[in-house]
Design an enzyme around this catalytic site. Structure first.
Site, short mmCIF file in Angstrom:
data_model
loop_
_atom_site.label_atom_id
_atom_site.label_comp_id
_atom_site.label_asym_id
_atom_site.label_seq_id
_atom_site.Cartn_x
_atom_site.Cartn_y
_atom_site.Cartn_z
N CYS B 153 -15.19 22.21 1.33
CA CYS B 153 -14.24 21.10 1.10
C CYS B 153 -13.56 20.59 2.38
O CYS B 153 -12.82 19.62 2.32
CB CYS B 153 -13.20 21.53 0.08
SG CYS B 153 -13.96 22.12 -1.44
N HIS B 286 -4.02 18.23 1.14
CA HIS B 286 -5.28 18.55 0.45
C HIS B 286 -5.03 18.51 -1.06
O HIS B 286 -5.82 17.94 -1.80
CB HIS B 286 -5.77 19.91 0.91
CG HIS B 286 -7.13 20.28 0.43
ND1 HIS B 286 -8.24 19.52 0.71
CD2 HIS B 286 -7.57 21.33 -0.31
CE1 HIS B 286 -9.32 20.09 0.17
NE2 HIS B 286 -8.93 21.18 -0.46
N HIS B 320 -11.35 15.77 -6.85
CA HIS B 320 -11.72 16.52 -5.64
C HIS B 320 -13.18 16.18 -5.32
O HIS B 320 -14.09 16.58 -6.04
CB HIS B 320 -11.55 18.01 -5.85
CG HIS B 320 -11.64 18.80 -4.59
ND1 HIS B 320 -12.13 18.29 -3.41
CD2 HIS B 320 -11.30 20.09 -4.31
CE1 HIS B 320 -12.10 19.21 -2.47
NE2 HIS B 320 -11.59 20.31 -2.99
#
Lengths: 267, 391
Positions: B153, B286, B320
């Protein structure tokens, strides 16, 4: 930016065994192909991956990660590097073309056999490409940058260039940079189909390439590198042309490492 | 270390928030995320997902969906920068992050292979042609360095950090940097197995957050040195100032509880940017909406920037997007600097008193020359970017 690196340590896991010295004899020995594979594939012996000391925190790890960790550990040890030393800022780079596809295919097996909701979270986390880099960082206690890079043509070179950039910008004092490929029955079948009509019985390290035409094998090699002004055997990236089927120059690198000089082959 | 200025001359974004930066800003003005209730592919995992809502723009069976998403964003970034498609006078690098595109995880392909022993050459060829950076470089005729980073990620953030290093090292005069990923059944199953997917729309930093929603998209920056900017008379308002990355060396999927890896990454980015925490006008977090990520990240942000830092969490608009997240959120950070405002944090309603910071709840004007974007990833990667705006 200088594209010359100083090499301080080499670690290798291959079909020839563990250690770069075993690689030196690679072409003098006939490798036994895996009888379970639909084509001639040389695999790293399972015994090599049972080093319970080095891999004590990796019992559940996948094959790709274990090969990477063993080669990384040996490179660090040969370099005499203590990652916990205050002056060491270690970066980790793992390069690969296909990544841990054995875990990926096993994960797909679970989806097909047990359904999407019946899969193993552990298997999923090992199918992520940067699992090996994470395991190496954990094994060494390294908090520096870690990067996994993929390329189908020149993965190791991409990794070495990444290391050179980090050293140039002084993000790290040392970089542990490696290249790993694994084999698996599904990928063997895929590549066999692709290479049909091109038989060869000569094993070539990491010849696990969609572009290569010789026998497939697997393994991992890691180098500890620094900027050239910090010593080590000089490795000029402009001359060290490594495709993912062509890193046999490592034999020469090892010889140079022992002799104090370096004569890399041109590819 | 070289302090060669690096400018952001073009932005491209494709996500559920919109195809293009203008559409994205419109979604941000509206302030509502809008996840779908079903995945693009058939899956029994009926969790909300964020898909790109412009199927015609990304339909192309000949190439990987991730590559199509990336190409859309690259097209926009080049157009935004008024960049010619095949520049012979500029060495352009391509550094992109992805997760899904690296894996040969086509379930139909594998089912056939398993059953018959025969594999579809079409699918495998598409995979081989889908190495993101190589494919983009070939498509546009760029001849600088190429690198595809797959750091889970943080891939997109790390790709931008590497491109910044290339430019400062003189390896190229311009670079396409960012990330792209498509929604796939495989990570859907994996994240579901890890128990971190929410059954409702995600709510980053919210007291009642239940986990993440997956999404897809691409976020691209065109970065150029001052020489390139001067030669092309390119727009040069935004800058890429600093990048930091630091590892946890802790666990394959869980972040280190003390947040020390993230804190070191943030401080490293600030150092390379040559700025202090007080110089940061706002932060794009994030903010995955998982219990652990948001708690640790919020604590670290408070430690570095204070509890009153201006915080934006945009995954309520995009989900995400994994390897694309760092690229998209860098674009959103740049848009915030350029436009002078950041959006309400979609999904956030109630303060979690155990987290010492909270995201903005309405469209908020921002000041300051610098902004920060953070990424945390599987494998213990923590990365941060400092972007800037010319005074």
């Amino acid at each position: 930016m200088k594209t010359v690196l100083g090499v301080h340590g080499i670690g290798m896991i291959s079909v020839c065994g563990r250690g770069i010295e075993s690689h030196a004899d690679a072409y003098n020995h006939t490798q036994s192909a895996d009888s379970s594979s639909p084509i001639r594939v040389c695999r790293v012996a399972d015994e090599i991956l049972k080093d319970r000391v080095t891999l004590k925190k990796m019992r559940r790890a996948d094959r790709f990660s274990k090969m990477s960790a063993l080669a990384a550990r040996d490179a660090i040890d040969l370099a005499g590097l203590r990652v916990s030393d205050g002056g060491i800022r270690l970066g980790i780079v793992v390069a690969t073309a296909f990544g841990p596809h054995r875990a990926t295919f096993e994960f797909l097996d679970e989806i097909l056999d047990f359904g999407d909701a019946g899969v193993s979270p552990t298997l999923f986390s090992h199918s992520v490409h940067n699992a090996a880099a994470a395991y190496i960082a954990i094994m060494l206690g390294s908090r520096g940058p870690a990067c996994t890079v993929t390329d189908f043509q020149y993965p190791f070179h991409a990794g070495l260039m990444t290391a050179a950039v980090w050293l140039h910008e002084q993000r790290c004092s040392h970089v542990l940079v490696g290249y790993t490929e694994e084999s698996s029955t599904p990928m063997d079948r895929i590549l066999a189909q692709r290479h049909r009509g091109q038989p060869s019985h000569e094993p070539v390290l990491f010849n696990f390439s969609p572009y290569a035409s010789k026998m497939f094998s697997e393994g991992s090699v890691f180098l500890v590198v620094t900027r050239p002004d910090q010593g080590g055997v000089a490795l000029d990236l402009d001359r060290f042309k490594t495709g993912n089927d062509r890193i046999s120059g490592l034999g020469s690198l090892w010889a140079a490492f022992k002799d104090g000089g370096l004569h890399l082959p041109q590819h | 270390m070289s302090s060669t200025p690096v400018f952001i001359t073009g932005l491209g974004a494709v996500s559920a928030a919109g195809t293009g930066c203008a559409a994205t800003l419109e979604s941000f003005r509206n302030g509502n995320g809008n996840p779908c209730t079903a995945a693009r592919e058939e899956t029994p995992i009926a969790k909300p997902v964020f898909t790109v809502g412009d199927p015609a723009a990304i339909a192309n069976a000949e190439e990987m969906r991730t590559l199509r998403l990336a190409t859309l964003a690259v097209d926009e970034a080049l157009s935004d920068a008024r960049f010619r498609k095949r520049p012979s006078d500029i060495r352009v690098g391509v550094c992109l992050g992805t997760t899904v595109a690296c894996q040969l995880n086509d379930i139909d392909f594998y089912r056939e292979l398993r059953a018959s022993g025969q594999a579809s050459a079409v699918v495998f060829d598409r995979y081989l042609r889908g190495n993101l950076s190589a494919a983009v470089a070939e498509r546009y005729g760029f001849c600088g360095p190429t690198l595809t980073i797959t750091n889970a990620c943080s891939s997109g953030t790390d790709a931008i950090g590497m491109a910044l290093a290339w430019l400062r090292a003189g390896l190229c005069e311009a670079a396409i940097a960012g990330g792209a990923d498509e929604l796939s059944r495989i990570p859907m199953a994996g994240f579901n197995a890890l128990g971190i997917m929410s059954a409702t729309a995600c709510a980053p930093f919210d007291r009642d957050r239940q986990g993440l929603n997956l999404g897809e998209g691409a976020g691209i920056l065109l970065l150029e040195t001052d020489a390139g900017v001067a030669r092309r008379d390119a727009p040069a308002v935004l800058t890429c100032e600093g990048y930091g990355t630091f590892g946890d060396a802790h666990h394959l999927t869980a972040p280190r509880e003390d947040g020390s890896g993230l804190e070191a990454a943030i401080r490293g980015a600030l150092t390379t940017a040559g700025c202090a925490p007080d110089d940061i006008g706002f932060i794009n977090a994030h903010g995955t909406a998982t219990a652990t990520n948001d708690a640790i990240e919020g604590t670290v942000l408070a430690r570095v920037f204070g509890t009153d830092c201006v915080l934006s969490a945009t995954k309520g608009y995009t989900g995400h997007t994994l390897g694309a997240a760092g690229g998209l959120e860098a674009v959103f950070t740049a848009l915030g600097l350029r436009e002078g405002w950041i959006p309400a944090s979609a999904g956030y309603k109630n303060r979690d008193t155990s987290i010492p910071v909270a995201p903005v709840t309405r469209m908020t004007n921002v000041t300051g020359r610098y902004a920060l974007s953070t990424s945390l990833a599987f494998g213990g990667n923590n990365s941060a970017l400092v972007l800037g705006r010319q005074p």
